[in-house]
Design a protein around this motif. Structure first.
Motif, PDB file in Angstrom:
ATOM      1  N   MET A  34      -5.831   2.128  -2.335  1.00 23.04           N
ATOM      2  CA  MET A  34      -4.789   2.964  -2.936  1.00 23.04           C
ATOM      3  C   MET A  34      -5.404   4.121  -3.710  1.00 23.04           C
ATOM      4  SD  MET A  34      -2.219   0.047  -4.401  1.00 23.04           S
ATOM      5  CE  MET A  34      -1.475  -1.193  -3.334  1.00 23.04           C
TER       6      MET A  34
ATOM      7  N   ARG B 284      -6.404   6.779  -1.463  1.00 20.35           N
ATOM      8  CA  ARG B 284      -5.224   7.519  -1.010  1.00 20.35           C
ATOM      9  C   ARG B 284      -4.790   8.546  -2.053  1.00 20.35           C
ATOM     10  NH1 ARG B 284      -2.775   8.601   3.805  1.00 20.35           N
ATOM     11  NH2 ARG B 284      -0.855   9.685   3.295  1.00 20.35           N
TER      12      ARG B 284
ATOM     13  N   GLN C  61       0.211   9.166  -5.484  1.00 19.49           N
ATOM     14  CA  GLN C  61      -0.410  10.369  -4.921  1.00 19.49           C
ATOM     15  C   GLN C  61       0.447  11.600  -5.177  1.00 19.49           C
ATOM     16  OE1 GLN C  61      -0.123  10.922  -0.720  1.00 19.49           O
ATOM     17  NE2 GLN C  61      -2.195  11.742  -0.542  1.00 19.49           N
TER      18      GLN C  61
ATOM     19  N   SER D  81       0.852   3.562  -3.336  1.00 19.18           N
ATOM     20  CA  SER D  81      -0.063   4.707  -3.237  1.00 19.18           C
ATOM     21  C   SER D  81       0.660   6.035  -3.049  1.00 19.18           C
ATOM     22  CB  SER D  81      -1.044   4.486  -2.079  1.00 19.18           C
ATOM     23  OG  SER D  81      -0.377   4.474  -0.828  1.00 19.18           O
TER      24      SER D  81
ATOM     25  N   TYR E 286       0.829  -1.207   0.000  1.00 15.74           N
ATOM     26  CA  TYR E 286       0.000   0.000   0.000  1.00 15.74           C
ATOM     27  C   TYR E 286       0.864   1.258   0.000  1.00 15.74           C
ATOM     28  CZ  TYR E 286      -3.151   3.576   1.821  1.00 15.74           C
ATOM     29  OH  TYR E 286      -3.865   4.738   2.021  1.00 15.74           O
TER      30      TYR E 286
END
Length: 316
Positions: free
Chosen positions: A181, A184, A103, A99, A95
């Motif tokens: 994810m 996020r 991001q 992610s 994760y």
């Protein structure tokens, strides 16, 4: 012969404290008085629980009986006899590793777009920041669960374009972690605002010099924008890594508090919660919390060490 006697010198009399020093002592007392609520809170609400949790990690404690000292048994069990702990570490590592870069990349892309003299910049900044305010909330997590359910919005949209799907994306072990994810990544507002502030600080002369040298858009990005933004990227990276390791609310709600199908959403803090409040193994949960602290500290330290090779400051 006449003898002259020297006048007798009196011993110096101790001077009383000056008004300035008395005033400083008085101010110090008042400062301590006003700081005392914070100091008491620090000792009772922060330092006290930290020390208590460290001691508790060496005990067998179920919230009802007296804690029983077991030494390093909790840590030994964690590393050698608990496959679910290793599953939570694996899920959390995947994760975080996927992610956080996605991001930050998405936040940087939007920041660059907003930095191109967009009309109504303040309004767009506010709109894009909204997901960060509500992204980790309970309502958004419930909405996310409905969107990716078997009869949710995603399958409805797929049906509109001719793709019939009855897959519950949060119930499929192959896709469930991906929904977390995606949530996020959707919380991009905070790093985007920081990136936008960093872009505003890059001197325009650098882009003019690059244009004179014949550099195009991609070359300007990789030769000017990206190097000048490395301190901001590093700052955002550390913040988002620490936050990502502590994901709990969205995983708890979307996964129904069980870790999802085949424990595909069993992130570290969710398993810690289960150990503490479902199984009443507070000693084991405290040990897990301290291991998580060490993991976050180690990852942060490694990133600080590596940063010397890729983070460039203006005085370098």
């Amino acid at each position: 012969m006449t003898t002259t006697t020297m006048p007798h010198r009196k011993a110096p009399v101790a001077m009383s404290s000056s008004p300035a020093s008395s005033w400083r002592r008085s101010q110090g007392k008042w400062a301590l008085l006003f700081l005392s609520p914070w100091i008491v809170g620090l000792v009772l609400l922060t330092l006290g629980p930290i020390v208590a949790s460290l001691l508790m990690s060496f005990t067998d404690y179920d919230l009802l009986d007296t804690p029983r000292w077991v030494g390093v048994a909790n840590y030994t069990r964690m590393f050698t006899a608990d496959p679910l702990w290793w599953q939570s570490v694996k899920v959390t590592a995947i994760y975080v590793a996927v992610s956080v870069p996605l991001q930050l990349a998405f936040a940087l892309l939007l920041a660059i777009m907003l930095n191109r003299g967009v009309k109504g910049l303040v309004m767009w900044r506010a709109i894009y920041y909204i997901p960060s305010l509500f992204g980790s909330g309970v309502a958004i997590a419930i909405l996310w669960r409905e969107i990716f359910g078997a009869t949710g919005l995603l399958n409805t949209l797929l049906g509109v374009i001719g793709i019939q799907s009855t897959t519950s994306w949060i119930g499929d072990p192959n896709w469930s972690l991906g929904t977390l994810m995606l949530l996020r990544v959707w919380e991009f507002g905070s790093p985007m605002i920081i990136f936008l502030a960093g872009l505003k600080q890059i001197p325009g002369e650098l882009y003019e010099a690059a244009s004179i040298d014949g550099a195009g858009g991609p070359r300007k990005f990789f030769s000017v924008t990206l190097p000048m933004l490395t301190p901001i990227i590093f700052f955002n990276l550390i913040l988002q890594l620490i936050n990502a390791f502590q994901i709990f609310g969205s995983a708890f709600i979307i996964g129904g508090g069980t870790g999802g199908a085949a424990n595909s959403m069993l992130v570290y803090t969710l398993y810690l919660y289960q150990a503490a409040f479902n199984n009443f193994q507070m000693g084991y949960a405290a040990a897990m919390a301290w291991v998580l602290l060490v993991i976050i500290g180690a990852v942060t330290a490694v990133n600080f060490w590596i940063s010397r090779y890729w983070v460039h400051y203006s005085d370098d």
